[in-house]
Write an enzyme that holds these catalytic residues in place. Structure first.
Site, PDB file in Angstrom:
ATOM      1  N   THR A  27       0.815  -1.209   0.000  1.00 10.38           N
ATOM      2  CA  THR A  27       0.000   0.000   0.000  1.00 10.38           C
ATOM      3  C   THR A  27       0.853   1.266   0.000  1.00 10.38           C
ATOM      4  O   THR A  27       0.477   2.275  -0.601  1.00 10.38           O
ATOM      5  CB  THR A  27      -0.959   0.014   1.211  1.00 10.38           C
ATOM      6  N   ARG A  35      -9.701  -4.835   1.358  1.00  8.98           N
ATOM      7  CA  ARG A  35     -10.806  -4.840   2.310  1.00  8.98           C
ATOM      8  C   ARG A  35     -10.810  -3.687   3.305  1.00  8.98           C
ATOM      9  O   ARG A  35     -11.695  -3.616   4.136  1.00  8.98           O
ATOM     10  CB  ARG A  35     -10.818  -6.180   3.073  1.00  8.98           C
ATOM     11  N   ASP A 107       1.985  -8.230  -7.575  1.00  6.63           N
ATOM     12  CA  ASP A 107       2.572  -7.041  -8.188  1.00  6.63           C
ATOM     13  C   ASP A 107       4.041  -7.165  -8.555  1.00  6.63           C
ATOM     14  O   ASP A 107       4.579  -6.309  -9.257  1.00  6.63           O
ATOM     15  CB  ASP A 107       2.386  -5.822  -7.278  1.00  6.63           C
ATOM     16  N   HIS A 122      -0.657 -16.310  -5.293  1.00  8.19           N
ATOM     17  CA  HIS A 122      -1.754 -15.945  -6.188  1.00  8.19           C
ATOM     18  C   HIS A 122      -1.270 -15.534  -7.575  1.00  8.19           C
ATOM     19  O   HIS A 122      -2.017 -14.908  -8.331  1.00  8.19           O
ATOM     20  CB  HIS A 122      -2.596 -14.829  -5.560  1.00  8.19           C
ATOM     21  N   CYS A 155      -2.251 -17.126 -32.733  1.00 11.49           N
ATOM     22  CA  CYS A 155      -3.405 -18.022 -32.897  1.00 11.49           C
ATOM     23  C   CYS A 155      -4.742 -17.372 -32.575  1.00 11.49           C
ATOM     24  O   CYS A 155      -5.788 -17.998 -32.775  1.00 11.49           O
ATOM     25  CB  CYS A 155      -3.219 -19.268 -32.034  1.00 11.49           C
ATOM     26  N   ASN A 216       0.728  -5.824  11.560  1.00 13.21           N
ATOM     27  CA  ASN A 216      -0.467  -5.520  10.782  1.00 13.21           C
ATOM     28  C   ASN A 216      -1.281  -4.469  11.504  1.00 13.21           C
ATOM     29  O   ASN A 216      -1.351  -4.449  12.738  1.00 13.21           O
ATOM     30  CB  ASN A 216      -1.317  -6.780  10.579  1.00 13.21           C
TER      31      ASN A 216
END
Length: 249
Positions: A27, A35, A107, A122, A155, A216
């Site tokens: 961030t 969220r 990222d 991910h 293709c 966090n």
């Protein structure tokens, strides 16, 4: 001794550190999380489609033009640069202290900062493949394609980002490597993640080492198992930690 002093001492004593991170790590580089109050899932509430719906495999296959409009406009940040957390983790790896970075982010900022062993749970926006012939495309090539849906010039197949969408499984090889690294770590740093996305978040339960530190802004489901909680911006914590680990510079 304050919390950062304690963390610095643990880092000095450790030889197999693993960092498990999420959106909060990036961030400060200008990439929104999902969220929080200013996150992607909140700011997109006026859209006719929920972000979770757009970012699903079935939606991608049914409405690729809507997917790519959202993906290009909201998910891609080629101008972003590594922050203090990315840089310190790369330095710790170079010094032989950190085994790996396990990230839920797509990222590529950890690699840009210099980290070499990055397990991307991910996937990554920097890897893209034609769904028909398998040809590889860079992020720059995808951005240069101004059509509604990027297609392979060989293709005509749709070029899909190698990011894990809802309804898709995580890569088994990446999962196994992450479990192995966490299981063998002596210090686990959890940073910039709410630990709400499964099955990725469940990986931290494989840790059997000495200390767990959670960095966090908000509480996580793993807090009761943590030996140290620092509820501040991870960038600020990492800057303070670097100052204690490398005081002469």
């Amino acid at each position: 001794m304050d919390a950062v002093d304690t963390l610095a001492q643990w880092v000095k004593e450790s030889r197999r550190i693993v960092f498990f991170g999420g959106a909060g790590t990036s961030t400060e580089s200008g990439i929104p999380d999902f969220r929080s109050a200013a996150g992607l899932y909140v700011t997109e509430q006026d859209s006719p489609y929920a972000p979770e719906q757009i970012l699903s495999r079935s939606f991608f296959m049914a409405r690729p033009e809507v997917f790519f409009d959202f993906y290009r406009g909201k998910m891609l940040h080629p101008e972003a640069r590594p922050g203090s957390a990315h840089r310190l983790l790369a330095r710790l790896e170079a010094d032989g202290k950190l085994t790996s970075v396990i990230t839920q982010n797509i990222d590529g900022l950890h690699q840009l900062a210099g980290s070499r062993r990055v397990l991307e749970l991910h996937g990554s926006v920097h890897r893209n493949r034609c769904m028909k012939c398998g040809r590889f495309f860079t992020l720059e090539e995808v951005l240069a394609d101004t059509s509604a849906v990027p297609r392979c010039p060989d293709c005509g197949g749709i070029v899909k980002p190698e990011v894990v969408l809802y309804e898709e499984p995580l890569d088994r090889g990446v999962l196994e490597a992450a479990i192995s690294d966490i299981s063998e770590a002596d210090l686990l740093l959890i940073g910039g993640t709410s630990l709400t996305v499964q099955p990725a978040a469940g990986l931290v339960r494989y840790f059997q080492g000495r200390h767990v530190a959670v960095l966090n802004m908000e509480a996580t489901g793993f807090d009761p198992r943590a030996d140290l909680l620092i509820q501040e911006k991870i960038g600020s914590v990492m800057e303070a930690l670097e100052a204690r680990l490398y005081p002469a510079e």
